[in-house]
Design a protein around this motif. Structure first.
Motif, PDB file in Angstrom:
ATOM      1  N   LEU A 106      45.162 -89.654 -31.216  1.00 26.47           N
ATOM      2  CA  LEU A 106      44.949 -90.733 -30.253  1.00 26.47           C
ATOM      3  C   LEU A 106      45.496 -90.332 -28.887  1.00 26.47           C
ATOM      4  O   LEU A 106      46.522 -89.662 -28.791  1.00 26.47           O
ATOM      5  N   THR A 107      44.823 -90.772 -27.842  1.00 23.64           N
ATOM      6  CA  THR A 107      45.286 -90.567 -26.464  1.00 23.64           C
ATOM      7  C   THR A 107      44.715 -91.688 -25.587  1.00 23.64           C
ATOM      8  O   THR A 107      43.525 -92.008 -25.706  1.00 23.64           O
ATOM      9  N   PRO A 108      45.563 -92.298 -24.735  1.00 22.10           N
ATOM     10  CA  PRO A 108      47.000 -92.090 -24.563  1.00 22.10           C
ATOM     11  C   PRO A 108      47.803 -92.899 -25.602  1.00 22.10           C
ATOM     12  O   PRO A 108      47.535 -94.079 -25.833  1.00 22.10           O
ATOM     13  N   TYR A 109      48.759 -92.251 -26.206  1.00 26.59           N
ATOM     14  CA  TYR A 109      49.569 -92.864 -27.255  1.00 26.59           C
ATOM     15  C   TYR A 109      50.925 -92.167 -27.205  1.00 26.59           C
ATOM     16  O   TYR A 109      51.225 -91.297 -28.002  1.00 26.59           O
ATOM     17  N   ALA A 122      50.357 -97.462 -26.362  1.00 27.75           N
ATOM     18  CA  ALA A 122      49.814 -97.155 -27.684  1.00 27.75           C
ATOM     19  C   ALA A 122      48.362 -97.615 -27.735  1.00 27.75           C
ATOM     20  O   ALA A 122      48.024 -98.658 -28.291  1.00 27.75           O
ATOM     21  N   ILE A 123      47.482 -96.832 -27.128  1.00 26.53           N
ATOM     22  CA  ILE A 123      46.072 -97.178 -27.030  1.00 26.53           C
ATOM     23  C   ILE A 123      45.357 -96.728 -28.301  1.00 26.53           C
ATOM     24  O   ILE A 123      45.254 -95.538 -28.584  1.00 26.53           O
ATOM     25  N   GLY A 124      44.878 -97.696 -29.064  1.00 25.48           N
ATOM     26  CA  GLY A 124      44.279 -97.387 -30.358  1.00 25.48           C
ATOM     27  C   GLY A 124      42.774 -97.420 -30.408  1.00 25.48           C
ATOM     28  O   GLY A 124      42.179 -97.051 -31.429  1.00 25.48           O
ATOM     29  N   ARG A 170      39.055 -88.228 -25.076  1.00 26.32           N
ATOM     30  CA  ARG A 170      40.373 -88.299 -24.431  1.00 26.32           C
ATOM     31  C   ARG A 170      41.357 -87.322 -25.084  1.00 26.32           C
ATOM     32  O   ARG A 170      42.185 -86.710 -24.400  1.00 26.32           O
ATOM     33  N   VAL A 171      41.287 -87.196 -26.400  1.00 26.06           N
ATOM     34  CA  VAL A 171      42.151 -86.231 -27.095  1.00 26.06           C
ATOM     35  C   VAL A 171      41.825 -84.815 -26.615  1.00 26.06           C
ATOM     36  O   VAL A 171      42.721 -84.003 -26.356  1.00 26.06           O
ATOM     37  N   GLN A 172      40.529 -84.514 -26.486  1.00 23.67           N
ATOM     38  CA  GLN A 172      40.121 -83.180 -26.044  1.00 23.67           C
ATOM     39  C   GLN A 172      40.573 -82.886 -24.619  1.00 23.67           C
ATOM     40  O   GLN A 172      40.867 -81.738 -24.271  1.00 23.67           O
ATOM     41  N   HIS A 173      40.635 -83.927 -23.779  1.00 24.28           N
ATOM     42  CA  HIS A 173      41.004 -83.748 -22.375  1.00 24.28           C
ATOM     43  C   HIS A 173      42.388 -84.330 -22.081  1.00 24.28           C
ATOM     44  O   HIS A 173      42.687 -84.757 -20.958  1.00 24.28           O
ATOM     45  N   GLU A 215      45.247 -82.933 -21.622  1.00 21.24           N
ATOM     46  CA  GLU A 215      46.017 -82.237 -20.588  1.00 21.24           C
ATOM     47  C   GLU A 215      45.611 -82.670 -19.182  1.00 21.24           C
ATOM     48  O   GLU A 215      46.381 -82.529 -18.228  1.00 21.24           O
ATOM     49  N   THR A 216      44.398 -83.200 -19.052  1.00 26.03           N
ATOM     50  CA  THR A 216      43.955 -83.710 -17.748  1.00 26.03           C
ATOM     51  C   THR A 216      44.347 -85.162 -17.567  1.00 26.03           C
ATOM     52  O   THR A 216      44.852 -85.571 -16.517  1.00 26.03           O
ATOM     53  N   LEU A 217      44.126 -85.969 -18.595  1.00 27.46           N
ATOM     54  CA  LEU A 217      44.333 -87.412 -18.484  1.00 27.46           C
ATOM     55  C   LEU A 217      45.806 -87.784 -18.350  1.00 27.46           C
ATOM     56  O   LEU A 217      46.166 -88.641 -17.521  1.00 27.46           O
ATOM     57  N   ILE A 218      46.667 -87.190 -19.148  1.00 26.33           N
ATOM     58  CA  ILE A 218      48.068 -87.634 -19.198  1.00 26.33           C
ATOM     59  C   ILE A 218      48.769 -87.475 -17.833  1.00 26.33           C
ATOM     60  O   ILE A 218      49.453 -88.410 -17.379  1.00 26.33           O
ATOM     61  N   PRO A 219      48.644 -86.364 -17.135  1.00 31.10           N
ATOM     62  CA  PRO A 219      49.283 -86.286 -15.809  1.00 31.10           C
ATOM     63  C   PRO A 219      48.738 -87.329 -14.833  1.00 31.10           C
ATOM     64  O   PRO A 219      49.495 -87.855 -13.999  1.00 31.10           O
TER      65      PRO A 219
END
Length: 416
Positions: A246-249, A262-264, A293-296, A298-302
């Motif tokens: 999951l992302t963002p979690y 905790a985005i489900g 979102r899981v695949q990307h 490293e881009t989304l979290i920052p």
């Protein structure tokens, strides 16, 4: 009336897994007799600091660890290494529904207190053995402790930050998680065995032996991480507070600290983006679905972290909570108990001490955490604070038919 008010439990366990199991049964109304070694008692009575503080703020001999898993029980001191002590255990087992023990494999057989011996006395007895590695297998004779099981099961390998990050390396969970889960599984197994024995239509009328192992439980509670490995062959790795699927979690920085998101599902992500003023992110082909979102990640979290730093934690919680977006502060335990929801649910429990405990410890009350079991008709009832060592010895022995002179003789001989 309590759910298990007709249940008699003989508790020969100590430390955490067994006592956690029997405390759950006691909270539901079972009469739990905790058998402890004279003069010493459960190991955790001495596990401290911290110790309970008296009315003057001074430490008492009572550890706070013991309080966590021994309320609603009666304490009987008894030396089971003596023939007289063994005879009393057999007498109590004959009148009990359940016996819980966590001696080493075969440890009680030399006393004639193993399952087969007690089954001959009471065929209805449900006998639950809790060990580190179970009753069979190459490790059966080894002692097992929670930390060891967290390491051996792989749990520590997925807990903590990756090796390449500051503070990276395997970590144990902050509580003895395999002990606690083993206690929960053991209580469930006992209730299942009671149903098998007593069911009005299909009951056998017979007890059975329950073999609970910390290692078995440690492997079982790996849950989705275990099935991921079993079905892909890929070994899960530590990834801090992020989620493998999951992302963002995870945790995010804020203007005054940090918060947890905790985005489900995709709907929650869409509401997050709209509330945060970036509805375009939810439409971005890289982030439109969770798998993307899981695949990307490293881009989304920052991008998200830069945004979350613009508001205080309380502001984010208020904003996102109104939009049904799962988020919250990262509390310490003191802050958690001060939370309005925790207070509304009555999760801090005050238990008045017995007169004996008040005299011994110089405290009026002890504090524990409420049972999370909420039954509408037969809720848990917190009857008694955790007992002093041997506090109920005379009472329990009198119920077995021993008179005062006999009890005094046993005490003089060191049996109780």
């Amino acid at each position: 009336m309590s759910a298990l008010s007709d249940l008699k439990v003989l508790d020969l366990s100590r430390v955490l897994a067994g006592p956690w199991c029997t405390q759950m049964l006691a909270d539901l109304g079972a009469d739990v007799i905790k058998v402890e070694k004279p003069g010493e008692g459960d190991d955790t009575r001495q596990w401290g600091p911290p110790f309970v503080r008296d009315a003057q703020g001074q430490s008492t001999p009572q550890s706070t660890y013991f309080l966590a898993c021994n309320r609603n029980k009666r304490s009987l001191t008894l030396d089971i290494a003596t023939p007289e002590g063994q005879a009393l255990i057999r007498q109590m087992a004959a009148q009990s529904d359940v016996l819980v023990e966590n001696f080493k494999v075969g440890g009680l057989k030399k006393y004639g207190l193993d399952y087969e011996s007690l089954k001959a006395i009471n065929p209805r007895l449900i006998y639950c053995s809790i060990t580190g590695f179970g009753q069979d297998g190459p490790y059966a004779q080894r002692a097992g402790y929670d930390l060891m099981i967290q390491a051996m099961s792989g749990m520590m390998s997925i807990t903590g930050r990756p090796d390449g990050e500051m503070g990276g390396g395997p970590l144990r969970v902050g509580v003895a998680i395999t002990d606690l889960f083993t206690g929960l599984y053991a209580a469930n197994a006992i209730l299942a065995a009671l149903s098998v024995r007593d069911n009005a239509k299909t009951g056998t009328g017979q007890g059975q032996h329950i073999d609970m192992a910390l290692l078995d439980v440690g492997m079982a509670v790996l849950a989705n991480q275990a099935t991921a490995y079993l079905n892909t062959g890929e070994v899960p790795q530590r990834q801090g507070n992020t989620h493998p699927s999951l992302t963002p979690y995870q945790d995010f920085p804020t203007a005054d600290g940090a918060m947890l998101l905790a985005i489900g599902n995709d709907g929650q992500f869409q509401r997050l983006c709209a509330a945060a003023g970036r509805p375009d992110w939810a439409k971005d082909e890289r982030f439109a679905r969770n798998t993307l979102r899981v695949q990307h990640r490293e881009t989304l979290i920052p991008m998200l972290a830069e945004l979350t730093r613009t508001r205080c934690t309380a502001d984010w919680v208020a904003l996102l909570g109104d939009q049904a977006v799962p988020c919250g502060p990262i509390n310490d335990i003191g802050t958690a108990f001060a939370d309005t929801q925790v207070q509304a649910r009555g999760l801090r429990v005050t238990q008045p001490c017995s007169p004996a405990a008040q005299a011994r410890l110089n405290v009026d009350s002890l504090y524990t955490v409420a049972s999370p079991l909420r039954l509408s008709a037969t809720p848990p009832v917190l009857r008694n604070a955790p007992p002093l060592l041997g506090e109920h010895t005379d009472q329990v022995l009198a119920e077995l038919g021993l008179d005062a002179a006999r009890i005094a003789a046993l005490r003089q001989a060191g049996v109780v």
